[in-house]
Design a protein around this motif. Structure first.
Motif, mmCIF file in Angstrom:
data_model
loop_
_atom_site.group_PDB
_atom_site.id
_atom_site.type_symbol
_atom_site.label_atom_id
_atom_site.label_comp_id
_atom_site.label_asym_id
_atom_site.label_seq_id
_atom_site.Cartn_x
_atom_site.Cartn_y
_atom_site.Cartn_z
ATOM 1 N N ASP A 9 -12.471 9.626 35.582
ATOM 2 C CA ASP A 9 -12.167 8.564 36.543
ATOM 3 C C ASP A 9 -11.083 8.991 37.525
ATOM 4 O OD1 ASP A 9 -14.053 6.785 35.557
ATOM 5 O OD2 ASP A 9 -12.628 5.770 34.236
ATOM 6 N N GLN A 10 -10.080 9.704 37.034
ATOM 7 C CA GLN A 10 -9.025 10.198 37.916
ATOM 8 C C GLN A 10 -9.593 11.216 38.903
ATOM 9 O OE1 GLN A 10 -6.451 11.487 34.737
ATOM 10 N NE2 GLN A 10 -4.930 9.904 35.229
ATOM 11 N N PHE A 16 -12.748 11.089 46.021
ATOM 12 C CA PHE A 16 -13.379 9.987 46.758
ATOM 13 C C PHE A 16 -13.359 10.276 48.251
ATOM 14 C CE2 PHE A 16 -13.100 5.798 48.838
ATOM 15 C CZ PHE A 16 -14.238 5.192 48.323
ATOM 16 N N GLU A 17 -14.526 10.278 48.895
ATOM 17 C CA GLU A 17 -14.621 10.665 50.303
ATOM 18 C C GLU A 17 -15.215 9.593 51.209
ATOM 19 O OE1 GLU A 17 -13.527 13.280 51.923
ATOM 20 O OE2 GLU A 17 -12.716 14.245 50.142
ATOM 21 N N ALA A 26 -3.905 0.524 37.836
ATOM 22 C CA ALA A 26 -4.119 0.764 36.412
ATOM 23 C C ALA A 26 -2.839 0.419 35.662
ATOM 24 C CB ALA A 26 -4.503 2.226 36.177
ATOM 25 N N ALA A 27 -2.938 0.414 34.349
ATOM 26 C CA ALA A 27 -1.802 0.086 33.489
ATOM 27 C C ALA A 27 -0.713 1.152 33.576
ATOM 28 C CB ALA A 27 -2.279 -0.042 32.045
ATOM 29 N N THR A 33 0.332 7.986 39.207
ATOM 30 C CA THR A 33 1.125 8.899 40.034
ATOM 31 C C THR A 33 0.483 10.274 40.083
ATOM 32 O OG1 THR A 33 3.143 7.688 39.531
ATOM 33 C CG2 THR A 33 3.409 9.927 40.356
ATOM 34 N N THR A 34 0.006 10.759 38.955
ATOM 35 C CA THR A 34 -0.676 12.052 38.911
ATOM 36 C C THR A 34 -1.933 12.023 39.769
ATOM 37 O OG1 THR A 34 0.173 12.523 36.701
ATOM 38 C CG2 THR A 34 -1.799 13.729 37.385
ATOM 39 N N THR A 35 -2.700 10.959 39.658
ATOM 40 C CA THR A 35 -3.934 10.830 40.430
ATOM 41 C C THR A 35 -3.636 10.807 41.923
ATOM 42 O OG1 THR A 35 -4.999 9.627 38.624
ATOM 43 C CG2 THR A 35 -5.979 9.397 40.804
ATOM 44 N N LEU A 36 -2.678 9.993 42.333
ATOM 45 C CA LEU A 36 -2.333 9.923 43.754
ATOM 46 C C LEU A 36 -1.754 11.238 44.256
ATOM 47 C CD1 LEU A 36 -0.850 6.343 44.079
ATOM 48 C CD2 LEU A 36 -2.923 7.220 45.137
ATOM 49 N N THR A 37 -0.919 11.869 43.446
ATOM 50 C CA THR A 37 -0.361 13.166 43.833
ATOM 51 C C THR A 37 -1.472 14.160 44.103
ATOM 52 O OG1 THR A 37 1.669 12.799 42.566
ATOM 53 C CG2 THR A 37 1.091 15.088 43.067
ATOM 54 N N GLU A 38 -2.405 14.281 43.178
ATOM 55 C CA GLU A 38 -3.503 15.239 43.342
ATOM 56 C C GLU A 38 -4.392 14.881 44.529
ATOM 57 O OE1 GLU A 38 -3.855 18.150 41.907
ATOM 58 O OE2 GLU A 38 -2.054 17.772 40.744
#
Length: 79
Positions: A9-10, A16-17, A26-27, A33-38
């Motif tokens: 999911d991350q 996502f394009e 998310a909880a 933060t990791t997902t947004l950073t990447e």
């Protein structure tokens, strides 16, 4: 760029394009933060977005500072 530490999911959020905004909700402790950073780093490195085109909103100033530090560190890693 390695994103092997991300869940499916991350990884979907990172890659996502669609021509739309992306909301990551998310909880606590789930890896937002990791997902947004990447996602941000991947888009910057591949030239899909310029820094001036980004609007990243967090709930607290502390979260914003943390995200800024992590993005900067990740970009330094990739140089």
């Amino acid at each position: 760029m390695t994103t092997s530490r991300l869940t499916d999911d991350q990884q979907l959020a990172v890659s996502f394009e669609q021509p739309a905004n992306l909301l990551v909700s998310a909880a606590a402790g789930s890896g937002k933060t990791t997902t947004l950073t990447e996602r941000i780093v991947e888009r910057l490195v591949r030239g899909r977005v310029a820094p001036s085109q980004l609007l990243v909103i967090t709930f607290t100033e502390l979260a914003a500072k943390d995200l800024k530090v992590k993005i900067s560190a990740r970009l330094r890693e990739l140089r």
